[in-house]
Design an enzyme around this catalytic site. Structure first.
Site, PDB file in Angstrom:
ATOM      1  N   SER A   1       0.863  -1.230   0.073  1.00 49.05           N
ATOM      2  CA  SER A   1      -0.067   0.009  -0.145  1.00 49.05           C
ATOM      3  C   SER A   1       0.893   1.286   0.055  1.00 49.05           C
ATOM      4  CB  SER A   1      -0.801   0.040   1.125  1.00 49.05           C
ATOM      5  OG  SER A   1      -1.805  -1.086   1.104  1.00 49.05           O
ATOM      6  N   CYS A   2       0.127   2.352  -0.211  1.00 51.36           N
ATOM      7  CA  CYS A   2       0.977   3.770  -0.228  1.00 51.36           C
ATOM      8  C   CYS A   2       1.923   3.730   0.863  1.00 51.36           C
ATOM      9  CB  CYS A   2      -0.304   4.805  -0.193  1.00 51.36           C
ATOM     10  SG  CYS A   2       0.415   6.577  -0.037  1.00 51.36           S
ATOM     11  N   PRO A   3       3.203   4.162   0.876  1.00 55.90           N
ATOM     12  CA  PRO A   3       3.727   4.542  -0.476  1.00 55.90           C
ATOM     13  C   PRO A   3       4.790   3.465  -1.034  1.00 55.90           C
ATOM     14  CG  PRO A   3       5.158   5.236   1.372  1.00 55.90           C
ATOM     15  CD  PRO A   3       4.014   4.389   2.012  1.00 55.90           C
ATOM     16  N   GLY A   4       4.003   2.365  -0.887  1.00 55.97           N
ATOM     17  CA  GLY A   4       5.050   0.967  -1.113  1.00 55.97           C
ATOM     18  C   GLY A   4       5.301   1.298  -2.819  1.00 55.97           C
TER      19      GLY A   4
ATOM     20  N   ASP B   1      -2.872  -1.532  -5.066  1.00 58.25           N
ATOM     21  CA  ASP B   1      -3.296  -0.338  -4.543  1.00 58.25           C
ATOM     22  C   ASP B   1      -3.963   0.503  -5.612  1.00 58.25           C
ATOM     23  OD1 ASP B   1      -3.993   1.905  -3.193  1.00 58.25           O
ATOM     24  OD2 ASP B   1      -1.885   2.324  -2.454  1.00 58.25           O
TER      25      ASP B   1
END
Lengths: 86, 159
Positions: A23-26, A50
């Site tokens: 998920s953000c910021p992944g 995501d």
């Protein structure tokens, strides 16, 4: 500028980045890590789950000076493409 | 395109606000920005080592403060719905289910990405925190150092 799904599928891919499940910021961290291994003018494909990545990767590409080519949803996850410009 | 600079003041020690600060900081660094995070007051608790550390002499008040404040990211409280500490545990479980990076991972990633993390020495003195109680890789400075970086930044956040 974005291109049609068929054209995206026909691209020669220099590097695939699998950011599925993150998920953000992944996804942008993964893109940042991988872009160094892509030659200039090479295409990087990012796989993500995501949905925010649809907005975030174009924004990241613009900021980094790369060309975002487009994306499509296939089999439950996203394929996103960008061309390294420098 | 020129790289730009972002600065974030982390004043809060609330788990959720610290999360937000590190997500923004890591996102900015992933976009090739130079990022400075300035930790002051309660925000310093995010940088504490989880274990108790023997330190140089402290006043009784400093000792009391340090003992009452959370040691590190694993012990921070939520700003809302803390439920006497159950709230953060529930949120961490939900974060794992959603594959969101843990706060510990976000802090480690911030260091890997070369984010400049600065601990406010004045707050450290007030709250009785010593450098040896905080994680490695920090700089120690004051308001002028922060303002110097903020002058060159196009985004300055106070969290």
């Amino acid at each position: 500028m974005t291109v049609a799904t068929e054209e995206l599928k026909a691209l020669t891919i220099a590097q695939v980045v699998d950011a599925r499940g993150t998920s953000c910021p992944g996804p942008i961290l993964a893109a940042k890590k991988a872009i160094g291994g892509v030659p200039v003018n090479g295409v990087m494909e990012v796989l993500a789950t995501d949905s925010g990545t649809l907005k975030d990767l174009p924004a990241w590409s613009k900021k980094m000076g790369h060309e975002f080519l487009g994306s499509f949803d296939d089999a439950g996850y996203l394929h996103l493409y960008l061309r390294k410009m420098k | 395109m020129d790289t730009t600079r972002k600065t974030i003041i982390l004043f809060s020690g609330d788990f959720d606000k610290v999360m937000a600060a590190f997500i923004i900081a890591n996102g900015a660094a992933a976009m090739d920005d130079d990022v400075t995070m300035f930790f002051t007051f309660w925000g310093l608790n995010a940088l504490r080592r989880p274990e108790k550390v023997a330190t140089s002499r402290k006043s009784p008040l400093q000792k009391a403060f340090a003992a009452m404040m959370p040691r590190g990211p694993g012990r921070l409280a939520l700003s809302h719905m803390n439920f006497a500490g159950a709230g953060p545990k529930l949120m961490q479980r939900m974060m794992r289910q959603q594959n969101v990076m843990s706060l510990e991972e976000l802090i480690a990633t911030a260091r890997e990405q070369g984010i400049k993390m600065v601990a406010c020495t004045m707050s450290m003195d007030i709250m009785g925190l010593r450098a040896e109680e905080l994680i490695d890789g920090l700089e120690f400075a004051g308001v002028a150092s922060y303002l110097g970086d903020a002058d060159e930044a196009n985004v300055n956040l106070f969290i």
